[in-house]
Design an enzyme around this catalytic site. Structure first.
Site, PDB file in Angstrom:
ATOM      1  N   MET A   1       0.852  -1.188   0.000  1.00 22.43           N
ATOM      2  CA  MET A   1       0.000   0.000   0.000  1.00 22.43           C
ATOM      3  C   MET A   1       0.886   1.235   0.000  1.00 22.43           C
ATOM      4  O   MET A   1       1.777   1.366   0.842  1.00 22.43           O
ATOM      5  CB  MET A   1      -0.896  -0.043   1.236  1.00 22.43           C
ATOM      6  N   GLN A  53       5.177  -5.308  -5.815  1.00 24.06           N
ATOM      7  CA  GLN A  53       4.073  -4.942  -6.708  1.00 24.06           C
ATOM      8  C   GLN A  53       4.514  -3.882  -7.709  1.00 24.06           C
ATOM      9  O   GLN A  53       5.081  -2.856  -7.324  1.00 24.06           O
ATOM     10  CB  GLN A  53       2.861  -4.423  -5.946  1.00 24.06           C
ATOM     11  N   CYS A  83      -5.636  -0.217  -8.844  1.00 26.27           N
ATOM     12  CA  CYS A  83      -5.511   1.103  -8.237  1.00 26.27           C
ATOM     13  C   CYS A  83      -6.225   2.149  -9.072  1.00 26.27           C
ATOM     14  O   CYS A  83      -5.956   2.284 -10.262  1.00 26.27           O
ATOM     15  CB  CYS A  83      -4.031   1.451  -8.108  1.00 26.27           C
ATOM     16  N   ASN A 194      -9.686 -10.000  -1.355  1.00 22.23           N
ATOM     17  CA  ASN A 194      -9.250  -8.815  -0.616  1.00 22.23           C
ATOM     18  C   ASN A 194     -10.438  -7.849  -0.531  1.00 22.23           C
ATOM     19  O   ASN A 194     -11.302  -7.839  -1.394  1.00 22.23           O
ATOM     20  CB  ASN A 194      -8.074  -8.155  -1.359  1.00 22.23           C
ATOM     21  N   GLY A 195     -10.419  -7.060   0.543  1.00 30.02           N
ATOM     22  CA  GLY A 195     -11.406  -5.998   0.679  1.00 30.02           C
ATOM     23  C   GLY A 195     -12.258  -6.162   1.925  1.00 30.02           C
ATOM     24  O   GLY A 195     -13.030  -7.120   2.037  1.00 30.02           O
ATOM     25  N   GLY A 196     -12.063  -5.270   2.884  1.00 29.38           N
ATOM     26  CA  GLY A 196     -12.960  -5.216   4.042  1.00 29.38           C
ATOM     27  C   GLY A 196     -12.774  -6.307   5.079  1.00 29.38           C
ATOM     28  O   GLY A 196     -13.599  -6.428   5.984  1.00 29.38           O
ATOM     29  N   GLY A 216      -5.513  -5.398   4.086  1.00 27.35           N
ATOM     30  CA  GLY A 216      -4.899  -4.102   3.838  1.00 27.35           C
ATOM     31  C   GLY A 216      -4.975  -3.229   5.075  1.00 27.35           C
ATOM     32  O   GLY A 216      -4.134  -3.275   5.963  1.00 27.35           O
TER      33      GLY A 216
HETATM   34  C1  LIG Z   1      -3.037   4.080   1.831  1.00 27.46           C
HETATM   35  C2  LIG Z   1      -3.374   2.960   0.880  1.00 27.46           C
HETATM   36  C3  LIG Z   1      -2.521   2.675  -0.163  1.00 27.46           C
HETATM   37  C4  LIG Z   1      -2.793   1.632  -1.046  1.00 27.46           C
HETATM   38  N1  LIG Z   1      -1.883   1.349  -2.019  1.00 27.46           N
HETATM   39  C5  LIG Z   1      -2.089   0.246  -2.791  1.00 27.46           C
HETATM   40  C6  LIG Z   1      -1.092  -0.179  -3.697  1.00 27.46           C
HETATM   41  O1  LIG Z   1      -0.014   0.419  -3.825  1.00 27.46           O
HETATM   42  N2  LIG Z   1      -1.348  -1.280  -4.437  1.00 27.46           N
HETATM   43  C7  LIG Z   1      -2.528  -1.997  -4.308  1.00 27.46           C
HETATM   44  O2  LIG Z   1      -2.700  -3.013  -4.971  1.00 27.46           O
HETATM   45  N3  LIG Z   1      -3.479  -1.608  -3.462  1.00 27.46           N
HETATM   46  C8  LIG Z   1      -3.266  -0.513  -2.688  1.00 27.46           C
HETATM   47  N4  LIG Z   1      -4.229  -0.145  -1.787  1.00 27.46           N
HETATM   48  C9  LIG Z   1      -5.493  -0.925  -1.703  1.00 27.46           C
HETATM   49  C10 LIG Z   1      -5.353  -2.078  -0.718  1.00 27.46           C
HETATM   50  O3  LIG Z   1      -4.322  -2.954  -1.124  1.00 27.46           O
HETATM   51  C11 LIG Z   1      -6.639  -2.866  -0.641  1.00 27.46           C
HETATM   52  O4  LIG Z   1      -6.926  -3.428  -1.904  1.00 27.46           O
HETATM   53  C12 LIG Z   1      -7.839  -2.040  -0.204  1.00 27.46           C
HETATM   54  O5  LIG Z   1      -7.503  -1.173   0.854  1.00 27.46           O
HETATM   55  C13 LIG Z   1      -8.987  -2.954   0.223  1.00 27.46           C
HETATM   56  O6  LIG Z   1      -8.555  -3.883   1.196  1.00 27.46           O
HETATM   57  P1  LIG Z   1      -8.729  -3.624   2.774  1.00 27.46           P
HETATM   58  O7  LIG Z   1     -10.210  -3.368   3.000  1.00 27.46           O
HETATM   59  O8  LIG Z   1      -8.241  -4.889   3.420  1.00 27.46           O
HETATM   60  O9  LIG Z   1      -7.922  -2.432   3.112  1.00 27.46           O
HETATM   61  C14 LIG Z   1      -3.975   0.883  -0.897  1.00 27.46           C
HETATM   62  C15 LIG Z   1      -4.847   1.166   0.168  1.00 27.46           C
HETATM   63  C16 LIG Z   1      -4.549   2.200   1.048  1.00 27.46           C
HETATM   64  C17 LIG Z   1      -5.501   2.481   2.192  1.00 27.46           C
END
Ligand SMILES: Cc1cc2nc3c(=O)[nH]c(=O)nc-3n(C[C@H](O)[C@H](O)[C@H](O)COP(=O)(O)O)c2cc1C
Length: 318
Positions: A1, A53, A83, A194-196, A216
């Site tokens: 991230m 990544q 993204c 992934n997600g949530g 994440g």
């Molecule tokens: C600050 C931030 C930066 C992120 N940067 C990336 C990234 O560089 N590459 C990516 O695939 N996803 C990125 N994401 C998305 C997360 O990998 C993830 O897909 C998204 O937050 C949903 O998952 P979660 O609910 O577990 O956070 C980012 C999310 C956040 C909050």
């Protein structure tokens, strides 16, 4: 991230789980090829296993960047097709690639040809007015026919117009069922979700349907949950890491980083949530957000913050 999972964050998370695969921030292929590689790609051996990544949409450049990443010692190369940020759209990569599955397939094929380590993709279930039933199948078929080793799916659409990147992580509804159906159709392929996902128990529930779960924000904001991963997900018999040991390891790591010209806060900014939900957590966070950011702050600030944590809350993490 991006801005979050830098090498210091990954080193920290590795103290909490020996087994979970950790991912870098997205690094653009052009930056890998032309930029300061040590700064962009350097990591500590203790972070293993770790995946790099990449962002990009030009097969030759991605192949070159993947080769450089593999030579740096990464365990896996992952291509970002999820993204939604403007900056990324302007370079034609990230989630807008959901609309051009053949190009994504060509990128994967080129990367597979240039490295021996796994090449994986992270995507959404669709973008804009795409029908996720078709869009995700098309993307999945394109990347797997090109030889991808896994597909990670952030189980919501990205809306490329009208939503900020942050809103795109919350507003489009989650559809885990769509990812489960993909796994049913491609039962022999590695499909991760992934997600949530907020807790390790929730992750375990998803594992009844898919092959992997990616955390994440929950891992970042409440890193203590990672301490349950090795036992709960990987069935390791060893007891969970002890938080005092984690703090000691991080203080020693921070001391090395400071010796090399870095700042304590580069390391401690990722640790503010370590005691989330435990007595003294607020004070711990406050000290890391204030004292640890002052010029000349040393690792003793981390120890001092730790002393604020209620004794019962200091022990085992999980
Ligand atoms: C600050 C931030 C930066 C992120 N940067 C990336 C990234 O560089 N590459 C990516 O695939 N996803 C990125 N994401 C998305 C997360 O990998 C993830 O897909 C998204 O937050 C949903 O998952 P979660 O609910 O577990 O956070 C980012 C999310 C956040 C909050």
């Amino acid at each position: 991230m991006m801005d979050w999972t830098d090498r210091h964050c990954r080193f920290f998370h590795r103290q909490l789980t020996r087994r979970a695969l950790l991912y870098t921030e997205m690094v653009v292929a052009d930056a890998v090829i032309h930029g300061n590689r040590e700064r962009l790609l350097g990591f500590d051996e203790a972070e293993y296993p770790v995946a790099l990544q990449l962002g990009g949409s030009e097969p030759a450049k991605l192949a070159e960047a993947a080769r450089i990443g593999a030579a740096f010692g990464y365990d896996e190369i992952n291509l970002n097709v999820g993204c939604p940020s403007d900056r990324v759209q302007s370079g034609t990569f990230g989630a807008c690639l959901m609309k051009v599955p053949d190009l994504v397939g060509a990128c994967v094929a080129a990367m597979k040809e240039s490295v021996a380590i796994p090449v994986t993709v992270k995507c959404r279930i669709g973008v804009d007015d795409q029908n996720p039933e078709e869009a995700l199948d098309r993307l999945a078929d394109a990347v797997f026919s090109a030889g991808a080793d896994a597909l990670w799916v952030h189980a919501r659409k990205a809306w490329l117009q009208g939503l900020s990147p942050r809103e795109n992580r919350d507003i489009p509804p989650l559809d885990y069922g769509r990812v489960y159906r993909l796994k049913e159709r491609l039962s022999k392929k590695f499909i991760g979700i992934n997600g949530g996902v907020q807790t390790i128990d929730e992750a375990a529930t998803h594992l009844a349907h898919v092959d992997g779960v990616m955390l994440g924000r929950s891992a970042y904001h409440t890193p203590g949950i990672l301490a349950a991963v090795d036992a709960r997900i990987y069935g390791e018999a060893e007891r969970a890491p002890m938080l005092p040991d984690v703090v000691d390891a991080m203080a020693a790591y921070a001391a090395r980083h400071i010796e090399q010209g870095g700042k304590l806060s580069h390391v401690t900014r990722h640790m503010t949530g370590l005691f989330h939900g435990r007595g003294g957590a607020r004070r711990f966070r406050q000290i890391l957000s204030t004292d640890a950011t002052r010029p000349g702050a040393g690792p003793e600030v981390l120890h001092r913050a730790f002393l604020e944590v209620a004794p019962g809350a200091q022990d085992e993490a999980a």
